[in-house]
Scaffold this active site. Structure first.
Site, PDB file in Angstrom:
ATOM      1  N   GLY A  10       8.700  -6.390  16.322  1.00 35.58           N
ATOM      2  CA  GLY A  10       7.958  -5.720  15.253  1.00 35.58           C
ATOM      3  C   GLY A  10       6.710  -6.496  14.880  1.00 35.58           C
ATOM      4  N   ARG A  71       9.402  -3.479  21.885  1.00 34.42           N
ATOM      5  CA  ARG A  71      10.717  -4.131  21.834  1.00 34.42           C
ATOM      6  C   ARG A  71      11.354  -4.107  23.221  1.00 34.42           C
ATOM      7  NH1 ARG A  71      11.850  -5.364  16.610  1.00 34.42           N
ATOM      8  NH2 ARG A  71      11.124  -3.980  14.949  1.00 34.42           N
ATOM      9  N   ASP A 102      13.566 -13.220  17.139  1.00 37.28           N
ATOM     10  CA  ASP A 102      14.741 -13.640  17.904  1.00 37.28           C
ATOM     11  C   ASP A 102      14.809 -12.974  19.285  1.00 37.28           C
ATOM     12  OD1 ASP A 102      17.279 -15.189  17.812  1.00 37.28           O
ATOM     13  OD2 ASP A 102      18.132 -13.207  18.163  1.00 37.28           O
ATOM     14  N   THR A 124       8.048 -13.269  12.165  1.00 38.70           N
ATOM     15  CA  THR A 124       8.748 -12.077  11.690  1.00 38.70           C
ATOM     16  C   THR A 124       8.645 -11.994  10.178  1.00 38.70           C
ATOM     17  OG1 THR A 124      10.871 -10.979  11.298  1.00 38.70           O
ATOM     18  CG2 THR A 124      10.990 -13.315  11.772  1.00 38.70           C
ATOM     19  N   ASP A 126      10.860 -10.849   8.503  1.00 36.91           N
ATOM     20  CA  ASP A 126      12.235 -11.035   8.003  1.00 36.91           C
ATOM     21  C   ASP A 126      12.536 -12.494   7.633  1.00 36.91           C
ATOM     22  OD1 ASP A 126      12.474  -8.369   8.687  1.00 36.91           O
ATOM     23  OD2 ASP A 126      13.546  -8.771  10.552  1.00 36.91           O
ATOM     24  N   ASP A 128      13.907 -14.707   9.405  1.00 40.78           N
ATOM     25  CA  ASP A 128      15.307 -14.978   9.766  1.00 40.78           C
ATOM     26  C   ASP A 128      15.471 -15.783  11.057  1.00 40.78           C
ATOM     27  OD1 ASP A 128      14.499 -13.075  11.575  1.00 40.78           O
ATOM     28  OD2 ASP A 128      16.183 -11.711  11.258  1.00 40.78           O
ATOM     29  N   ARG A 161      13.203   5.240 -16.691  1.00 36.88           N
ATOM     30  CA  ARG A 161      14.056   5.450 -15.520  1.00 36.88           C
ATOM     31  C   ARG A 161      14.574   4.135 -14.949  1.00 36.88           C
ATOM     32  NH1 ARG A 161       9.976   9.563 -12.266  1.00 36.88           N
ATOM     33  NH2 ARG A 161      10.596  11.457 -13.353  1.00 36.88           N
ATOM     34  N   GLY A 169      13.911  -6.197   6.217  1.00 37.14           N
ATOM     35  CA  GLY A 169      14.402  -7.569   6.334  1.00 37.14           C
ATOM     36  C   GLY A 169      15.616  -7.698   7.226  1.00 37.14           C
ATOM     37  N   ARG A 170      16.100  -6.536   7.681  1.00 31.03           N
ATOM     38  CA  ARG A 170      17.246  -6.493   8.587  1.00 31.03           C
ATOM     39  C   ARG A 170      18.486  -7.149   7.956  1.00 31.03           C
ATOM     40  NH1 ARG A 170      15.318  -6.810  14.571  1.00 31.03           N
ATOM     41  NH2 ARG A 170      15.010  -4.596  14.368  1.00 31.03           N
ATOM     42  N   GLU A 220      17.471  -3.433   2.922  1.00 28.76           N
ATOM     43  CA  GLU A 220      17.957  -2.350   3.788  1.00 28.76           C
ATOM     44  C   GLU A 220      19.285  -2.712   4.465  1.00 28.76           C
ATOM     45  OE1 GLU A 220      15.236  -1.811   7.080  1.00 28.76           O
ATOM     46  OE2 GLU A 220      15.534  -3.853   7.792  1.00 28.76           O
ATOM     47  N   ARG A 264      15.257   6.940  -9.603  1.00 27.67           N
ATOM     48  CA  ARG A 264      14.453   7.277  -8.422  1.00 27.67           C
ATOM     49  C   ARG A 264      14.500   6.100  -7.460  1.00 27.67           C
ATOM     50  NH1 ARG A 264      14.500  11.474 -10.725  1.00 27.67           N
ATOM     51  NH2 ARG A 264      12.745  12.836 -11.274  1.00 27.67           N
TER      52      ARG A 264
HETATM   53  O1  F6P Z   1      12.287  -7.147  12.264  1.00 27.58           O
HETATM   54  C1  F6P Z   1      11.229  -6.638  11.512  1.00 27.58           C
HETATM   55  C2  F6P Z   1      11.573  -5.290  10.961  1.00 27.58           C
HETATM   56  O2  F6P Z   1      10.482  -4.842  10.187  1.00 27.58           O
HETATM   57  C3  F6P Z   1      12.878  -5.206  10.164  1.00 27.58           C
HETATM   58  O3  F6P Z   1      12.720  -5.668   8.845  1.00 27.58           O
HETATM   59  C4  F6P Z   1      13.185  -3.741  10.276  1.00 27.58           C
HETATM   60  O4  F6P Z   1      14.571  -3.490  10.125  1.00 27.58           O
HETATM   61  C5  F6P Z   1      12.732  -3.404  11.657  1.00 27.58           C
HETATM   62  O5  F6P Z   1      11.762  -4.371  12.016  1.00 27.58           O
HETATM   63  C6  F6P Z   1      12.129  -2.044  11.804  1.00 27.58           C
HETATM   64  O6  F6P Z   1      11.861  -1.837  13.140  1.00 27.58           O
HETATM   65  P1  F6P Z   1      10.922  -0.690  13.717  1.00 27.58           P
HETATM   66  O7  F6P Z   1       9.492  -1.116  13.479  1.00 27.58           O
HETATM   67  O8  F6P Z   1      11.262  -0.654  15.157  1.00 27.58           O
HETATM   68  O9  F6P Z   1      11.236   0.559  12.973  1.00 27.58           O
END
Ligand code: F6P
Length: 340
Positions: A10, A71, A102, A124, A126, A128, A161, A169-170, A220, A264
């Site tokens: 990504g 990817r 990774d 990344t 993320d 991570d 609200r 962030g996976r 997420e 919301r």
């Molecule tokens: O690894 C980076 C990331 O943005 C994650 O946070 C997310 O889950 C994923 O890539 C989304 O991937 P794509 O761009 O393939 O939808």
């Protein structure tokens, strides 16, 4: 020497500054660089072009990656793996710099295992990747998310609200954690902690009572038990597309149902990954890109440039891949300081 460089996985803010640093550091030392297009796909399929200092010099503040990304897993099939090794040889590449998370770095490790002259640069949003204190892309992505919370606050306050912001962030909660801390959210949900609906509803009710609205940040990657959306879809490395589960929307539905507070949700999604890199990411990407070239010049193939404290150093690719760096108990303790 002839360097090759690729960006895989990504995209995130900082990729272009990292490419720039690779090319300009190599140039400073008397070497040339070609860029492979769309990550490992470009190496496999022979898609590359020369990168000149003049072309990359203006890239310090540009989001995305001028090389494109994908990817593609080049080691999923042995025939592709052979194509990668053969292409680097026929292109006379002396050293390949693989910039990625990774998955991309795992492919680099596999190439190194087969004798490839490769080094890595971790990136990344993320944050991570194991073995490095920070990855570039993270600070920029969090800055966008904090801005989003501040905008949502206006509507939450005006309409009394509860609003949930779902961030990417996976399976690591770094993005949600930093967004929640930096925006003063009433509740922040990360995958490292089991989902506790009673706690969440208490937090929302008490915020609504105290000032008439509530703000929730959710990663997420949290597990709500029940599934929504087109869950189950996977990318080429086998990762589930987590945003399809729409946990933010599900949380807003549950909050409204349980508390009666109008709720919301917003899913920030890829808005977080675009735009100019922040200061920290510009500098980190620059240091790691140059650091990767320095690893090559020192003959340290099979390593990845990382940040330890304030120092850029190299560690074996095998120490950086295969494990997800998750939020530590110390950070969670800090996060819950603000529950009281
Ligand atoms: O690894 C980076 C990331 O943005 C994650 O946070 C997310 O889950 C994923 O890539 C989304 O991937 P794509 O761009 O393939 O939808």
């Amino acid at each position: 020497m002839k360097f090759g460089v690729l960006t895989g996985g990504g995209d995130c803010p900082g990729l272009n500054p990292a490419i720039r640093a690779v090319v300009l550091r190599a140039h400073q030392k008397g070497h040339t660089t070609v860029g492979y297009l769309d990550g490992w796909k470009g190496v496999r399929d022979g898609l590359s072009r020369p990168l000149t200092p003049a072309e990359v010099r203006p890239l310090i503040g540009r989001g995305g990656t001028i090389l494109g990304s994908s990817r593609t897993n080049p080691f999923a099939h042995e025939a592709d793996a052979r194509k990668v090794v053969d292409r680097l040889a026929s292109d006379h590449i002396d050293a390949l710099v693989a910039i990625g998370g990774d998955d991309t770095l795992s492919a680099a490790r596999e190439l190194a295992r087969r004798g490839g002259r490769v080094v890595g640069v971790p990136k990344t949003m993320d944050n991570d990747v194991a073995g490095t204190d920070w990855t570039f892309g993270f600070h920029s992505a969090v800055a966008v998310a904090v801005d989003a919370v501040e905008r949502l606050r206006d509507t939450a306050e005006s309409h009394h609200r509860a609003v949930v912001l779902e961030v990417m962030g996976r399976h690591a909660g770094w993005v949600a954690l930093a967004t929640g801390l930096a925006s003063g959210a009433d509740a922040t949900l990360v995958p490292e902690e089991p989902y506790d609906e009673g706690w969440l509803l208490d937090r929302v009710r008490s915020a609504a009572k105290a000032r008439g609205f509530a703000l929730v940040v959710a990663s997420e990657g949290i597990d709500l038990g029940a599934r929504r959306g087109s869950a189950g879809a996977k990318d080429e490395f086998g990762h589930e597309l987590l945003r399809e589960r729409e946990v933010g929307a599900e949380l807003a539905r549950r909050i409204q149902e349980a508390t009666g507070i109008e709720s919301r949700s917003a899913q920030i999604g890829h808005i977080q990954r675009g735009g100019p890199p922040e200061l920290f990411d510009r500098v980190l990407a620059t240091r790691l890109g140059a650091g990767a070239v320095d690893l090559v010049l020192a003959g340290r193939f099979g390593e990845v440039a990382v940040l330890h404290g304030s120092v850029v150093t190299g560690i074996p690719l095998s120490e950086a891949v295969g494990t997800t760096k998750v939020v530590t108990p110390e950070w969670l303790d800090l996060l819950h300081t603000f529950d009281a």
